[in-house]
Design a protein around this motif. Structure first.
Motif, PDB file in Angstrom:
ATOM      1  N   ILE A  66      -6.699   1.671   1.351  1.00  0.00           N
ATOM      2  CA  ILE A  66      -5.707   1.728   2.425  1.00  0.00           C
ATOM      3  C   ILE A  66      -5.067   3.108   2.527  1.00  0.00           C
ATOM      4  O   ILE A  66      -4.886   3.645   3.611  1.00  0.00           O
ATOM      5  CB  ILE A  66      -4.627   0.652   2.214  1.00  0.00           C
ATOM      6  CG1 ILE A  66      -5.208  -0.726   2.521  1.00  0.00           C
ATOM      7  CG2 ILE A  66      -3.411   0.915   3.060  1.00  0.00           C
ATOM      8  CD1 ILE A  66      -4.278  -1.865   2.194  1.00  0.00           C
ATOM      9  N   ASN A  67      -4.754   3.670   1.384  1.00  0.00           N
ATOM     10  CA  ASN A  67      -3.984   4.914   1.409  1.00  0.00           C
ATOM     11  C   ASN A  67      -4.821   6.185   1.416  1.00  0.00           C
ATOM     12  O   ASN A  67      -4.293   7.257   1.662  1.00  0.00           O
ATOM     13  CB  ASN A  67      -3.032   4.970   0.210  1.00  0.00           C
ATOM     14  CG  ASN A  67      -1.864   4.034   0.360  1.00  0.00           C
ATOM     15  OD1 ASN A  67      -1.487   3.668   1.466  1.00  0.00           O
ATOM     16  ND2 ASN A  67      -1.299   3.618  -0.753  1.00  0.00           N
ATOM     17  N   TYR A  68      -6.089   6.048   1.112  1.00  0.00           N
ATOM     18  CA  TYR A  68      -6.858   7.291   0.977  1.00  0.00           C
ATOM     19  C   TYR A  68      -8.254   7.247   1.599  1.00  0.00           C
ATOM     20  O   TYR A  68      -8.657   8.195   2.256  1.00  0.00           O
ATOM     21  CB  TYR A  68      -6.986   7.641  -0.504  1.00  0.00           C
ATOM     22  CG  TYR A  68      -7.470   9.046  -0.751  1.00  0.00           C
ATOM     23  CD1 TYR A  68      -6.590  10.123  -0.648  1.00  0.00           C
ATOM     24  CD2 TYR A  68      -8.805   9.300  -1.044  1.00  0.00           C
ATOM     25  CE1 TYR A  68      -7.036  11.411  -0.853  1.00  0.00           C
ATOM     26  CE2 TYR A  68      -9.256  10.591  -1.253  1.00  0.00           C
ATOM     27  CZ  TYR A  68      -8.363  11.635  -1.162  1.00  0.00           C
ATOM     28  OH  TYR A  68      -8.802  12.917  -1.374  1.00  0.00           O
ATOM     29  N   LEU A  69      -8.972   6.158   1.409  1.00  0.00           N
ATOM     30  CA  LEU A  69     -10.377   6.156   1.821  1.00  0.00           C
ATOM     31  C   LEU A  69     -10.610   5.630   3.226  1.00  0.00           C
ATOM     32  O   LEU A  69     -11.663   5.883   3.806  1.00  0.00           O
ATOM     33  CB  LEU A  69     -11.199   5.323   0.822  1.00  0.00           C
ATOM     34  CG  LEU A  69     -11.219   5.869  -0.605  1.00  0.00           C
ATOM     35  CD1 LEU A  69     -11.960   4.918  -1.526  1.00  0.00           C
ATOM     36  CD2 LEU A  69     -11.876   7.244  -0.641  1.00  0.00           C
ATOM     37  N   ARG A  70      -9.684   4.888   3.743  1.00  0.00           N
ATOM     38  CA  ARG A  70      -9.848   4.299   5.068  1.00  0.00           C
ATOM     39  C   ARG A  70     -10.332   5.342   6.057  1.00  0.00           C
ATOM     40  O   ARG A  70      -9.773   6.443   6.124  1.00  0.00           O
ATOM     41  CB  ARG A  70      -8.512   3.741   5.542  1.00  0.00           C
ATOM     42  CG  ARG A  70      -8.492   2.275   5.779  1.00  0.00           C
ATOM     43  CD  ARG A  70      -7.083   1.830   6.004  1.00  0.00           C
ATOM     44  NE  ARG A  70      -6.448   2.506   7.132  1.00  0.00           N
ATOM     45  CZ  ARG A  70      -5.137   2.583   7.306  1.00  0.00           C
ATOM     46  NH1 ARG A  70      -4.343   2.050   6.431  1.00  0.00           N
ATOM     47  NH2 ARG A  70      -4.641   3.184   8.344  1.00  0.00           N
ATOM     48  N   PRO A  71     -11.345   4.990   6.842  1.00  0.00           N
ATOM     49  CA  PRO A  71     -11.950   6.001   7.717  1.00  0.00           C
ATOM     50  C   PRO A  71     -11.014   6.560   8.773  1.00  0.00           C
ATOM     51  O   PRO A  71     -11.186   7.689   9.207  1.00  0.00           O
ATOM     52  CB  PRO A  71     -13.075   5.230   8.413  1.00  0.00           C
ATOM     53  CG  PRO A  71     -13.274   4.001   7.634  1.00  0.00           C
ATOM     54  CD  PRO A  71     -12.008   3.694   6.918  1.00  0.00           C
ATOM     55  N   ASP A  72     -10.056   5.812   9.173  1.00  0.00           N
ATOM     56  CA  ASP A  72      -9.270   6.246  10.331  1.00  0.00           C
ATOM     57  C   ASP A  72      -7.998   6.974   9.950  1.00  0.00           C
ATOM     58  O   ASP A  72      -7.147   7.215  10.797  1.00  0.00           O
ATOM     59  CB  ASP A  72      -8.896   5.028  11.175  1.00  0.00           C
ATOM     60  CG  ASP A  72      -8.065   4.048  10.382  1.00  0.00           C
ATOM     61  OD1 ASP A  72      -8.429   3.790   9.220  1.00  0.00           O
ATOM     62  OD2 ASP A  72      -7.053   3.561  10.893  1.00  0.00           O
ATOM     63  N   LEU A  73      -7.883   7.339   8.698  1.00  0.00           N
ATOM     64  CA  LEU A  73      -6.645   7.995   8.282  1.00  0.00           C
ATOM     65  C   LEU A  73      -6.529   9.398   8.859  1.00  0.00           C
ATOM     66  O   LEU A  73      -7.484  10.158   8.868  1.00  0.00           O
ATOM     67  CB  LEU A  73      -6.579   8.058   6.752  1.00  0.00           C
ATOM     68  CG  LEU A  73      -6.231   6.756   6.051  1.00  0.00           C
ATOM     69  CD1 LEU A  73      -6.209   6.967   4.548  1.00  0.00           C
ATOM     70  CD2 LEU A  73      -4.911   6.217   6.533  1.00  0.00           C
ATOM     71  N   LYS A  74      -5.337   9.684   9.311  1.00  0.00           N
ATOM     72  CA  LYS A  74      -5.036  11.036   9.746  1.00  0.00           C
ATOM     73  C   LYS A  74      -4.690  11.849   8.517  1.00  0.00           C
ATOM     74  O   LYS A  74      -4.113  11.342   7.576  1.00  0.00           O
ATOM     75  CB  LYS A  74      -3.817  11.012  10.651  1.00  0.00           C
ATOM     76  CG  LYS A  74      -4.070  11.399  12.072  1.00  0.00           C
ATOM     77  CD  LYS A  74      -2.744  11.416  12.788  1.00  0.00           C
ATOM     78  CE  LYS A  74      -2.890  10.884  14.193  1.00  0.00           C
ATOM     79  NZ  LYS A  74      -1.597  10.789  14.864  1.00  0.00           N
ATOM     80  N   ARG A  75      -5.007  13.081   8.544  1.00  0.00           N
ATOM     81  CA  ARG A  75      -4.604  13.952   7.430  1.00  0.00           C
ATOM     82  C   ARG A  75      -3.609  14.976   7.948  1.00  0.00           C
ATOM     83  O   ARG A  75      -3.503  15.220   9.134  1.00  0.00           O
ATOM     84  CB  ARG A  75      -5.822  14.671   6.851  1.00  0.00           C
ATOM     85  CG  ARG A  75      -6.876  13.744   6.334  1.00  0.00           C
ATOM     86  CD  ARG A  75      -6.541  13.291   4.948  1.00  0.00           C
ATOM     87  NE  ARG A  75      -7.403  12.198   4.531  1.00  0.00           N
ATOM     88  CZ  ARG A  75      -7.140  11.418   3.521  1.00  0.00           C
ATOM     89  NH1 ARG A  75      -6.035  11.582   2.846  1.00  0.00           N
ATOM     90  NH2 ARG A  75      -7.957  10.461   3.183  1.00  0.00           N
TER      91      ARG A  75
END
Length: 315
Positions: A66-75
């Motif tokens: 959820i906090n790091y690997l999820r594909p849709d995370l914005k950085r």
DNA sequence: AAGGAGATCAACCGCAGTGGC
DNA sequence: GGCCACTGCGGTTGATCTCCT
């Protein structure tokens, strides 16, 4: 951070659990989990941990995903709009980070919580809050600055909300029209529980007054009195962006045709696969429990068109 | 350059809610 | 109804980073 090799040092752990790793995730572990998730999708986390060959508890895997690997995370850093949105949502929702995150595409509750507790809290403390957007072309328009905080104006929120609309092809909507009558905030009678408050609403003054009844919201900072935030006029929540993995999988076809969401989607070309091809973008693990009363995009747009202040129509 | 202070953020912990048996 | 497993959430911790002196 925690040392990756802090393994099984907790005396409370039994023999079985003592084999579980704790601390920072190694790149190998990340890859294992990522590959497993992309191949098999989300399921029981303890099974995932086991089947992926990870010496981690399911909880840890879930968090990592959820906090790091999820594909849709914005950085990267929060934009000014995101900042403003967080502040506004926090004024309404309080420390319900997951619900705030559900309305911020690509951001996690942990990220928002950290951002709030470090950056924003500090700024409020020092009274050095600056919310005037640099790209605010009509900056000549006077803003009400109260205690160093600029309250959000309707057009700001509309822009934010419309941004979210235009960038997301689908999202959850709950309780938008509970029963047969339009009742945007039935939850206001219930400890300000805004769980179901999705979409954009103008709230009648009388209702907003109920919300504010005498005291500020979640009074970490007195500045968040409803009046100060302009909430008598504007108690708006942007739409929920929550969607479960399974639901997104089912929507990949649609998203592939209409996927202009989140351009900086994680693209794991190094590992030879494109994550967004498997999930589509705009998938948010936060609020995975929000599965009821969801609307499809078409239906949603039709419904939104019934709001007079939205001057766009469903395509 | 060194080291101390404060900031950041990944990860853990404990609790509550939920569903199955 | 009680127990257990699982999930999700918010609070907290602590390692690392960055800035300042």
């Amino acid at each position: 951070m925690r040392k990756p090799d802090q393994i099984g040092k907790d005396p409370r752990m039994n023999n079985n659990k003592s084999k579980l790793r704790k601390g920072l995730w190694s790149p190998e572990e990340d890859e294992k989990l990522m590959r497993y998730m992309l191949t098999n999708g989300q399921g029981c986390w303890s099974d995932i941990a086991r089947n992926a060959g990870l010496q981690r508890c399911g909880k840890s895997c879930r968090l990592r995903w959820i906090n790091y690997l999820r594909p849709d995370l914005k950085r990267g850093a929060f934009s000014l709009q995101e900042e403003e949105l967080i502040i506004h949502l926090h004024s309404i929702l309080g420390n319900r980070w997951s619900q705030i995150a559900a309305r911020l595409p690509g951001r996690t509750d942990n990220e928002i919580k950290n951002f709030w507790n470090s950056t924003l809290k500090k700024r409020f403390k020092n009274n050095t809050f600056i919310t005037t957007s640099p790209n605010d072309s009509d900056s000549s328009e006077p803003r009400d600055v109260i205690g160093g905080v600029t309250p959000l104006h309707e057009h700001d929120l509309m822009n934010m909300c419309l941004d979210t609309f235009s960038s997301s092809s689908n999202y959850s909507m709950q309780n938008l029209v509970p029963g047969s009558h339009l009742d945007p905030f039935p939850m206001l009678d219930n400890c300000y529980d805004m769980t179901g408050a999705a979409g954009i609403f103008n709230v009648p003054t009388s209702l907003a007054a109920q919300v504010g009844k005498g005291d500020e919201f979640y009074g970490d900072y007195g500045i968040f009195e409803p009046n100060n935030m302009g909430l008598e006029r504007d108690l708006s929540l942007p739409p929920l962006e929550s969607r479960s993995i399974e639901e997104n999988n089912a929507m990949v076809d649609m998203k592939s045709n209409n996927n202009h969401f989140n351009n900086d989607c994680f693209n794991n070309t190094d590992q030879g696969f494109k994550v967004e091809n498997m999930f589509g973008c705009g998938n948010h693990g936060q609020g995975e429990n929000l599965k009821i009363g969801e609307w499809d995009f078409e239906g949603l747009m039709q419904d939104l068109s019934s709001f007079p202040f939205l001057d766009f129509q469903a395509e």
